[in-house]
Scaffold this motif. Sequence first.
Motif: not given
Length: 121
Positions: A104-121
Amino acid sequence: MIRGVRGATTVSENKEKEIIDATETLVQEMIEQNDLEATNVASVFISVTDDIDATFPAKALRRFPSWTYVPVMCMKEINVDGGLPRCIRIMMHINTEKKQHEINHVYLKNTQILRPDLSKK
């Protein structure tokens, strides 16, 4: 098997407390989402964008008592035009039997744009 766990977050200001707090939150979330124990962490690389220089984000790991012996290194992220500003990225190398798709890769705040394919919905 060694696997990488990615994480990212941002800060609104280049202030020591905010950088350390944001990094601590990110590391805690990476630990929880991947059931990590410090003894299974080989090393942690933390990169920051050029606009973060008020402190070493690695200081946040000192807040986790069992992480005393985990090697941590801070570095600068490549400065790319249009890149996400005030961003802290973590690459944690862990010993695990999990398959890559189970991490589980973790993208907080607005960082989901870095890897939207790995960011949890």
